[in-house]
Motif scaffolding. Structure first.
Motif, short mmCIF file in Angstrom:
data_model
loop_
_atom_site.label_atom_id
_atom_site.label_comp_id
_atom_site.label_asym_id
_atom_site.label_seq_id
_atom_site.Cartn_x
_atom_site.Cartn_y
_atom_site.Cartn_z
N THR A 1 44.15 46.27 45.71
CA THR A 1 43.31 46.91 46.59
C THR A 1 44.48 48.05 47.48
OG1 THR A 1 41.70 45.34 46.87
CG2 THR A 1 41.87 47.02 48.85
N MET A 2 45.65 46.86 47.77
CA MET A 2 46.51 47.79 48.50
C MET A 2 47.29 48.99 47.57
SD MET A 2 50.36 46.26 49.85
CE MET A 2 51.06 46.28 47.89
N HIS A 3 47.50 48.56 46.51
CA HIS A 3 48.14 49.93 45.62
C HIS A 3 47.05 50.88 45.19
CE1 HIS A 3 51.21 47.48 44.83
NE2 HIS A 3 51.00 46.47 44.20
N LEU A 4 45.68 50.79 45.30
CA LEU A 4 44.63 51.71 45.23
C LEU A 4 44.68 52.68 46.36
CD1 LEU A 4 41.72 49.69 43.85
CD2 LEU A 4 42.86 51.66 42.77
N GLN A 5 44.88 52.12 47.60
CA GLN A 5 45.02 52.56 48.92
C GLN A 5 46.49 53.59 48.95
OE1 GLN A 5 44.73 50.18 52.44
NE2 GLN A 5 42.80 49.49 51.91
N GLN A 6 47.37 53.03 48.16
CA GLN A 6 48.54 53.67 48.18
C GLN A 6 48.85 54.71 47.19
OE1 GLN A 6 51.11 50.14 48.06
NE2 GLN A 6 52.19 50.54 49.98
N GLY A 7 47.90 54.54 46.12
CA GLY A 7 47.85 55.55 44.94
C GLY A 7 49.16 55.26 43.95
N ASP A 8 49.58 53.83 43.81
CA ASP A 8 50.71 53.42 43.30
C ASP A 8 50.03 53.16 41.93
OD1 ASP A 8 52.84 52.30 41.98
OD2 ASP A 8 53.47 51.33 43.56
N LYS A 9 50.26 54.45 40.84
CA LYS A 9 49.56 54.33 39.36
C LYS A 9 50.35 53.28 38.57
CE LYS A 9 49.08 57.19 35.34
NZ LYS A 9 49.38 58.47 34.74
N GLU A 10 51.29 53.10 38.82
CA GLU A 10 52.18 52.09 37.75
C GLU A 10 51.62 50.50 38.21
OE1 GLU A 10 56.19 50.14 36.85
OE2 GLU A 10 56.37 52.33 37.64
N GLN A 11 51.62 50.18 39.58
CA GLN A 11 51.15 48.99 39.75
C GLN A 11 49.49 48.67 39.64
OE1 GLN A 11 53.01 46.46 40.69
NE2 GLN A 11 54.83 47.69 40.48
N ILE A 12 48.70 49.85 39.83
CA ILE A 12 47.50 49.79 39.63
C ILE A 12 47.10 49.37 38.33
CG2 ILE A 12 45.16 51.26 39.54
CD1 ILE A 12 46.47 52.71 41.91
N MET A 13 47.67 50.08 37.26
CA MET A 13 47.57 49.90 35.75
C MET A 13 48.23 48.33 35.43
SD MET A 13 49.19 53.16 34.17
CE MET A 13 49.34 52.78 32.89
N ARG A 14 49.32 47.82 36.01
CA ARG A 14 49.42 46.68 35.77
C ARG A 14 48.59 45.71 36.17
NH1 ARG A 14 51.80 42.44 38.56
NH2 ARG A 14 51.94 43.83 40.46
N LEU A 15 48.01 45.84 37.38
CA LEU A 15 46.93 44.69 37.86
C LEU A 15 45.72 44.82 37.00
CD1 LEU A 15 48.18 44.51 41.51
CD2 LEU A 15 48.17 42.66 39.80
N ALA A 16 45.24 46.16 36.77
CA ALA A 16 43.88 46.49 36.18
C ALA A 16 44.02 45.69 34.89
CB ALA A 16 43.55 47.84 36.23
N ARG A 17 45.12 46.04 33.95
CA ARG A 17 45.30 45.28 33.00
C ARG A 17 45.23 43.68 32.64
NH1 ARG A 17 47.90 46.87 27.73
NH2 ARG A 17 48.45 44.84 26.69
N TYR A 18 45.91 43.04 33.88
CA TYR A 18 45.87 41.74 34.13
C TYR A 18 44.35 41.24 34.28
CZ TYR A 18 45.90 37.44 36.39
OH TYR A 18 45.55 36.03 36.96
N PHE A 19 43.49 41.95 34.97
CA PHE A 19 42.27 41.45 35.28
C PHE A 19 41.28 41.75 33.83
CE2 PHE A 19 43.19 41.81 40.00
CZ PHE A 19 42.94 40.51 40.22
N LEU A 20 41.52 42.77 33.19
CA LEU A 20 40.84 43.29 32.16
C LEU A 20 41.00 42.20 30.98
CD1 LEU A 20 38.76 44.85 30.35
CD2 LEU A 20 41.00 46.45 29.74
N LEU A 21 42.23 41.70 30.89
CA LEU A 21 42.67 40.55 30.06
C LEU A 21 41.84 39.06 30.29
CD1 LEU A 21 46.29 41.27 29.53
CD2 LEU A 21 44.68 41.64 27.48
N GLN A 22 41.42 38.99 31.41
CA GLN A 22 40.98 37.75 31.69
C GLN A 22 39.36 37.70 31.06
OE1 GLN A 22 42.78 35.55 33.43
NE2 GLN A 22 44.15 37.33 33.31
N SER A 23 38.71 36.84 30.51
CA SER A 23 37.51 36.71 30.05
C SER A 23 36.22 36.83 31.13
CB SER A 23 37.24 35.39 29.42
OG SER A 23 37.31 34.27 30.04
N TYR A 24 36.79 36.56 32.53
CA TYR A 24 35.79 36.73 33.50
C TYR A 24 36.49 37.02 34.83
CZ TYR A 24 32.92 35.08 37.53
OH TYR A 24 32.52 34.77 38.69
#
Length: 568
Positions: free
Chosen positions: A395-418
């Motif tokens: 949420t913080m990186h989305l507010q800041q627009g930090d593309k690299e950190q957004i991609m890192r965390l979005a990938r982490y959550f996508l890899l989860q089955s839930y």
């Protein structure tokens, strides 16, 4: 539990379901009558004759009861037999020995219609005499009558406690134990009066409502551990009583009732009346809502000092911290509350509150500090909390627009089955919006490979979802045989049935053949026949016919299977 009338077969144990169906088919259900709007009464013949009552409201069976001795679960075969009777037209069922249809007796008034007529004709004095006579003859009727109308008497707590105790005794066996059915009936009686008592304060009967709720909590707490409360009705009584007291405490209760209820709550907590249940802490919350004087605050804080006897990670420890915070918010100011939270960051609720405050103030260094501390603290033993802290970082990186950190965390959550924060597709769409189009296909392949590597046995669902989002129908079809079961094929069917109907039917066929190698019993045969029908709906009737012939030959000694196949 409540039962969906049009889906009751999915909610009831298969063994009980089959026994109930057998009773219906043998014509054991007789004298089915709607005695009131949605109220059904039926007779079911078995070893003895039993009476079943059902209440149906908007297609849901909200109440059901049978006077048989069955106590191994919430629903007996007699109730199920009546459900089949009510749904026989929908399910296209026929009785092997047809019973006399009650529709022929439609002109005869129902029992309840006759009761209403008699009540209308009886004089006030005649009705009073009848009730008094039965109360005199029958102890249980007398107890129920007194309990239902005790609010009309002078409101003394001892009276409520006495009547609840009488009800408990009338539902207990000679050893003091309350069986399942008796517990449900007892609970419903008490809950009914508690529901009515919710309106008592508006009628000037606040004291009576408090006395009833207090007596309910004390008496039901005494018996709940000596009761088969599988229905949850006894626990429901305690919950409703506590909520009633909480509502009264939060409505500006005046003296001396305020002080009396405050001291009662303190007494129950100190006596461990509800120790081991969530209610133990709910009674002290009632006291916190009522606290006014410094002496009362001191009294509350002193009994919460036993926090030292709990491990810091324990649920009790965290609950007591929450209670102490509630006292501070009630008696001090927000600055004091923040200081207390900062001093007790082991409490996840406090950490979340402070992170959200920092996010709202755009104090991103503090957000990062608190979230990373939480990740370090919880990554080994509390993965759910660790994901909460990572979600705050996202949420913080989305507010800041930090593309690299957004991609890192979005990938982490996508890899989860839930994910409990956002649907997995949210993270997929987020990544797709950030990754260049020419790199996307390779990126998706990498995601799928990592899911398969890290979660081999649970990979089907997350990978299938990606194929669906990507509309890669050929890959979804090829994915199914790697995890063959009915549920997976059925999930994929809406997406594949237009392009690959024969292939889906072939997958069903293979799964049916393998399933029958491992499973025996009518319920399993019915399941397989259900999927043979799906094959036919897919336009694969010749394949289905060939499969039926094969099964009839291969399993010619399985009589139940042959019966089910003959009905496809």
């Amino acid at each position: 539990m409540k039962i969906q009338l049009d889906r009751f077969e999915e909610q009831i144990d298969e063994v009980i379901l089959q026994r109930g169906l057998n009773y219906f088919k043998k014509g054991y259900v007789t004298d089915v009558e709607e005695i009131g709007p949605g109220d059904y009464e039926a007779t079911v013949n078995g070893r003895e004759i039993y009476t079943v009552h059902l209440h149906v409201e908007k297609g849901v069976v909200t109440e059901y009861d049978c006077n048989c001795p069955y106590d191994q679960g919430p629903v007996c075969k007699h109730i199920v037999a009546v459900l089949f009777y009510l749904q026989q037209d929908v399910l296209h069922l026929e009785e092997d020995i047809p019973t006399k249809k009650t529709a022929k007796k439609a002109k005869k008034p129902s029992d309840m219609e006759q009761v209403d007529k008699i009540l209308h004709l009886l004089s006030h004095e005649e009705l009073k005499a009848f009730v008094r006579d039965y109360c005199k003859k029958d102890k249980q009727v007398r107890g129920q009558f007194l309990f239902n109308y005790m609010d009309l008497c002078v409101g003394q707590k001892e009276l409520y406690a006495q009547q609840i105790q009488a009800l408990i005794k009338s539902h207990s066996d000679r050893y003091g134990f309350i069986e399942y059915r008796d517990a449900a009936n007892l609970g419903r009686s008490v809950c009914g009066l508690l529901d009515e008592a919710a309106d008592w304060p508006q009628k000037g009967k606040t004291a009576q409502a408090i006395y009833l709720a207090e007596a309910t909590i004390e008496k039901m707490a005494d018996v709940i551990n000596n009761t088969d409360d599988s229905s949850g009705e006894i626990g429901c009584c305690i919950s409703i009583a506590i909520q009633l007291l909480a509502d009264i405490a939060g409505s500006g209760l005046e003296s001396p009732s305020r002080e009396e209820l405050f001291q009662w709550a303190i007494k129950q907590y100190k006596a461990n009346t509800l120790e081991g249940w969530d209610w133990h802490f709910e009674v002290i919350r009632i006291a916190i809502d009522l606290v006014q004087s410094p002496q009362e605050k001191k009294q509350l804080l002193s009994i919460l000092e036993k926090i030292q006897s709990y491990d810091e990670d324990s649920w009790n420890y965290q609950q007591i911290l929450n209670l102490r915070m509630q006292i501070i918010r009630k008696t001090e100011n927000e600055e004091a509350a923040i200081r207390f939270m900062e001093a007790n960051l082991s409490n996840p609720t406090f950490r979340k509150s402070l992170i959200e405050k920092a996010l709202s103030e755009k104090n991103y260094p503090r957000v990062e500090e608190l979230a990373n501390e939480g990740i370090k603290q919880d990554e080994k033993n509390k993965p759910g909390l660790m994901d909460d802290w990572k979600n705050y970082l996202l949420t913080m990186h989305l507010q800041q627009g930090d593309k690299e950190q957004i991609m890192r965390l979005a990938r982490y959550f996508l890899l989860q089955s839930y994910s409990r924060h956002q649907p997995r597709q949210y993270y997929y769409d987020l990544l797709k919006s950030l990754i260049p189009e020419e790199q996307w296909a390779a990126y998706v392949d990498g995601i799928i490979a990592e899911i398969c590597r890290e979660n081999k046995y649970g990979a089907f669902q997350p990978v299938a979802e990606i194929y669906i989002w990507e509309k890669q129908w050929d890959k979804l079809l090829a994915w199914l045989p790697q995890y063959p079961n009915f549920y997976h094929i059925e999930q994929a069917e809406p997406y594949l049935k237009e392009m690959y109907p024969q292939e889906l039917a072939a997958l069903y066929q293979d799964t049916i053949l393998k399933y029958l190698e491992r499973n025996v019993g009518r319920e399993h045969y019915q399941k397989c026949c259900q999927y043979i029908r799906r094959m036919i709906k897919l336009g694969a009737r010749p394949m289905a016919t060939e499969l039926i012939t094969q099964l009839q030959t291969q399993y010619r000694n399985r009589r139940a299977l042959l019966e089910e196949l003959s009905q496809v």
